[in-house]
Design a protein around this motif. Structure first.
Motif, PDB file in Angstrom:
ATOM      1  N   LEU A   1     -60.992   4.350  14.391  1.00 11.00           N
ATOM      2  CA  LEU A   1     -60.918   5.444  15.368  1.00 11.00           C
ATOM      3  C   LEU A   1     -60.620   5.130  16.748  1.00 11.00           C
ATOM      4  N   MET A   2     -60.365   4.002  16.864  1.00  9.31           N
ATOM      5  CA  MET A   2     -59.929   3.522  18.260  1.00  9.31           C
ATOM      6  C   MET A   2     -58.848   4.097  19.172  1.00  9.31           C
ATOM      7  N   GLY A   3     -57.656   4.821  18.443  1.00 15.28           N
ATOM      8  CA  GLY A   3     -56.928   5.743  19.059  1.00 15.28           C
ATOM      9  C   GLY A   3     -57.340   6.862  19.390  1.00 15.28           C
ATOM     10  N   ALA A   4     -57.776   7.693  18.521  1.00 15.43           N
ATOM     11  CA  ALA A   4     -58.661   8.955  18.863  1.00 15.43           C
ATOM     12  C   ALA A   4     -59.909   8.786  19.941  1.00 15.43           C
ATOM     13  N   MET A   5     -60.729   7.616  19.856  1.00 16.44           N
ATOM     14  CA  MET A   5     -61.735   7.591  20.638  1.00 16.44           C
ATOM     15  C   MET A   5     -61.564   7.243  22.154  1.00 16.44           C
TER      16      MET A   5
ATOM     17  N   ARG B   1     -70.796   7.632  31.163  1.00 17.45           N
ATOM     18  CA  ARG B   1     -69.438   6.660  30.954  1.00 17.45           C
ATOM     19  C   ARG B   1     -69.789   6.016  29.573  1.00 17.45           C
ATOM     20  N   VAL B   2     -68.529   6.036  28.735  1.00 20.11           N
ATOM     21  CA  VAL B   2     -68.884   5.141  27.370  1.00 20.11           C
ATOM     22  C   VAL B   2     -68.318   3.882  27.454  1.00 20.11           C
ATOM     23  N   ASP B   3     -69.049   2.855  27.264  1.00 19.38           N
ATOM     24  CA  ASP B   3     -68.821   1.504  27.262  1.00 19.38           C
ATOM     25  C   ASP B   3     -68.468   1.035  25.556  1.00 19.38           C
ATOM     26  N   ALA B   4     -67.159   1.129  25.360  1.00 16.75           N
ATOM     27  CA  ALA B   4     -66.793   1.113  23.930  1.00 16.75           C
ATOM     28  C   ALA B   4     -66.189  -0.308  23.688  1.00 16.75           C
ATOM     29  N   ASP B   5     -66.493  -0.682  22.264  1.00  6.24           N
ATOM     30  CA  ASP B   5     -66.001  -2.199  21.912  1.00  6.24           C
ATOM     31  C   ASP B   5     -65.695  -1.625  20.399  1.00  6.24           C
ATOM     32  N   TYR B   6     -64.335  -2.047  20.084  1.00  6.75           N
ATOM     33  CA  TYR B   6     -63.812  -1.917  18.480  1.00  6.75           C
ATOM     34  C   TYR B   6     -63.563  -2.918  17.866  1.00  6.75           C
ATOM     35  N   ALA B   7     -64.008  -2.868  16.673  1.00  5.13           N
ATOM     36  CA  ALA B   7     -63.815  -4.241  15.659  1.00  5.13           C
ATOM     37  C   ALA B   7     -63.884  -3.371  14.238  1.00  5.13           C
ATOM     38  N   PRO B   8     -63.434  -4.198  13.104  1.00  2.93           N
ATOM     39  CA  PRO B   8     -63.737  -3.807  11.809  1.00  2.93           C
ATOM     40  C   PRO B   8     -64.946  -3.595  11.312  1.00  2.93           C
ATOM     41  N   THR B   9     -65.182  -2.505  10.655  1.00  6.49           N
ATOM     42  CA  THR B   9     -66.548  -2.270  10.122  1.00  6.49           C
ATOM     43  C   THR B   9     -67.328  -3.464   9.729  1.00  6.49           C
ATOM     44  N   LEU B  10     -66.909  -4.115   8.834  1.00  5.29           N
ATOM     45  CA  LEU B  10     -67.584  -5.350   8.338  1.00  5.29           C
ATOM     46  C   LEU B  10     -67.972  -6.602   9.525  1.00  5.29           C
ATOM     47  N   ALA B  11     -67.070  -6.493  10.499  1.00  8.72           N
ATOM     48  CA  ALA B  11     -67.384  -7.267  11.487  1.00  8.72           C
ATOM     49  C   ALA B  11     -68.801  -6.597  12.666  1.00  8.72           C
ATOM     50  N   LEU B  12     -68.583  -5.275  12.583  1.00  8.28           N
ATOM     51  CA  LEU B  12     -69.514  -4.559  13.554  1.00  8.28           C
ATOM     52  C   LEU B  12     -71.122  -4.673  12.768  1.00  8.28           C
ATOM     53  N   LEU B  13     -70.916  -4.412  11.365  1.00  7.18           N
ATOM     54  CA  LEU B  13     -72.119  -4.821  10.592  1.00  7.18           C
ATOM     55  C   LEU B  13     -72.831  -6.113  11.119  1.00  7.18           C
TER      56      LEU B  13
ATOM     57  N   SER C   1     -54.221   5.611  11.111  1.00  2.00           N
ATOM     58  CA  SER C   1     -54.584   5.678  12.319  1.00  2.00           C
ATOM     59  C   SER C   1     -54.512   4.447  13.264  1.00  2.00           C
ATOM     60  N   GLU C   2     -54.795   3.329  12.308  1.00  2.00           N
ATOM     61  CA  GLU C   2     -54.755   1.947  12.961  1.00  2.00           C
ATOM     62  C   GLU C   2     -53.250   1.434  13.141  1.00  2.00           C
ATOM     63  N   LEU C   3     -52.348   2.027  12.124  1.00  2.00           N
ATOM     64  CA  LEU C   3     -50.991   1.436  12.153  1.00  2.00           C
ATOM     65  C   LEU C   3     -50.632   2.143  13.535  1.00  2.00           C
ATOM     66  N   LYS C   4     -50.588   3.252  13.595  1.00  5.47           N
ATOM     67  CA  LYS C   4     -50.177   4.004  14.962  1.00  5.47           C
ATOM     68  C   LYS C   4     -50.565   3.520  16.113  1.00  5.47           C
ATOM     69  N   GLN C   5     -51.469   2.843  16.294  1.00  5.48           N
ATOM     70  CA  GLN C   5     -52.023   2.162  17.451  1.00  5.48           C
ATOM     71  C   GLN C   5     -50.801   0.933  18.073  1.00  5.48           C
ATOM     72  N   VAL C   6     -49.850   0.558  17.083  1.00  7.95           N
ATOM     73  CA  VAL C   6     -49.003  -0.483  17.493  1.00  7.95           C
ATOM     74  C   VAL C   6     -47.387   0.234  17.853  1.00  7.95           C
ATOM     75  N   GLY C   7     -46.903  -0.283  18.764  1.00  2.00           N
ATOM     76  CA  GLY C   7     -45.524   0.180  19.255  1.00  2.00           C
ATOM     77  C   GLY C   7     -44.486  -0.444  18.427  1.00  2.00           C
ATOM     78  N   GLY C   8     -43.469  -0.074  18.432  1.00  2.00           N
ATOM     79  CA  GLY C   8     -42.113  -0.486  17.805  1.00  2.00           C
ATOM     80  C   GLY C   8     -42.145  -0.703  16.245  1.00  2.00           C
ATOM     81  N   ILE C   9     -43.111  -0.015  15.543  1.00  2.00           N
ATOM     82  CA  ILE C   9     -43.220   0.116  14.076  1.00  2.00           C
ATOM     83  C   ILE C   9     -43.040   1.715  13.453  1.00  2.00           C
ATOM     84  N   GLU C  10     -42.800   1.870  12.433  1.00  2.00           N
ATOM     85  CA  GLU C  10     -42.871   3.054  11.728  1.00  2.00           C
ATOM     86  C   GLU C  10     -43.653   3.311  10.548  1.00  2.00           C
ATOM     87  N   VAL C  11     -44.449   4.371  10.415  1.00  2.00           N
ATOM     88  CA  VAL C  11     -45.440   4.618   9.227  1.00  2.00           C
ATOM     89  C   VAL C  11     -44.512   5.152   8.249  1.00  2.00           C
TER      90      VAL C  11
END
Length: 228
Positions: free
Chosen positions: A13-17, A31-43, A167-177
């Protein structure tokens, strides 16, 4: 009420958030102090008692936190559905992934396939290639990403194909889904938000949760490759 809340969110959800947090901050003054990581890492971090007011995880991960009484039962909302997709470097021919047989041929023909070790998409893909009987071949040439965006391995030239939530693939420039893995081969991930039981700023977290569960966010979710 406080002017800052701490949010831990899955990468899906990083792009949307990033966009939604800005809109929420402008409307609420919080203010939203956000940190993003994979679910298993967050758990893992949450079980080590890292402080947060609101978390966004896969539904399965959130249910684990509810069972452990880290997230309150009546303070949750399912936000979005996400499918796993395949990406290539921009300008490259889009391979055929429309059927299981076509996907199998495409994966075997790739020089290297990048996928995540800790993310929901990586767990799914590891199981998929076992089910397809090609795990040994794919893993022998895979570019395993501990955490972060697998499509970055396309840009660096380390892989021909990248597998991750669209949604994660679309966060990187220079690629195509290229598109999603055939729907009959996957169960979409559901990303859900929950307020922490020990939230220091519970009222503000509840306000953000209500916003994220509202119809106002639907266009942003769709634009980022998610389904509300």
């Amino acid at each position: 009420m406080t002017n800052t809340i701490r949010m831990l969110s899955t990468l899906g959800l990083m792009g949307a958030m990033r966009s939604l947090s800005s809109a929420f901050e402008a409307a609420s003054g919080i203010r939203v102090d956000a940190d993003y990581a994979p679910t298993l890492a967050l758990l893992k971090r949450l079980r080590a008692d890292e402080a947060a007011d609101l978390v966004i995880l896969t539904r399965e991960g959130l249910d684990e936190m509810i069972a452990e009484r880290r997230v309150i039962t009546d303070g949750t909302a399912d936000l979005a559905r996400s499918y796993v997709g395949i990406a290539v470097l921009a300008g490259q021919v889009h391979p055929d992934i429309a059927t299981e047989a076509a996907l199998r041929r495409t994966l075997l023909a790739a020089r290297s396939v990048a996928y995540s070790r800790l993310g929901a998409s990586g767990v799914y893909f590891a199981q998929l290639i076992v089910r397809m009987g090609i795990a040994a071949e794919i893993n022998a040439k895979a570019a395993i990403v501990e955490q972060g965006f697998t499509a970055e391995r396309l840009v660096s030239g380390e892989a021909d194909l990248a597998v991750q939530q669209i949604s994660e693939l679309k966060q990187v420039g220079g690629i195509e889904v290229v598109g999603p893995v055939p729907h009959e081969l996957q169960t979409p991930a559901v990303f859900s938000a929950g307020r922490m039981a020990n939230a220091k700023h519970a009222d503000a977290a509840d306000r953000l949760l209500r916003y994220l569960a509202s119809p106002d966010v639907v266009p942003v979710l769709r634009q980022s490759g998610l389904e509300p």
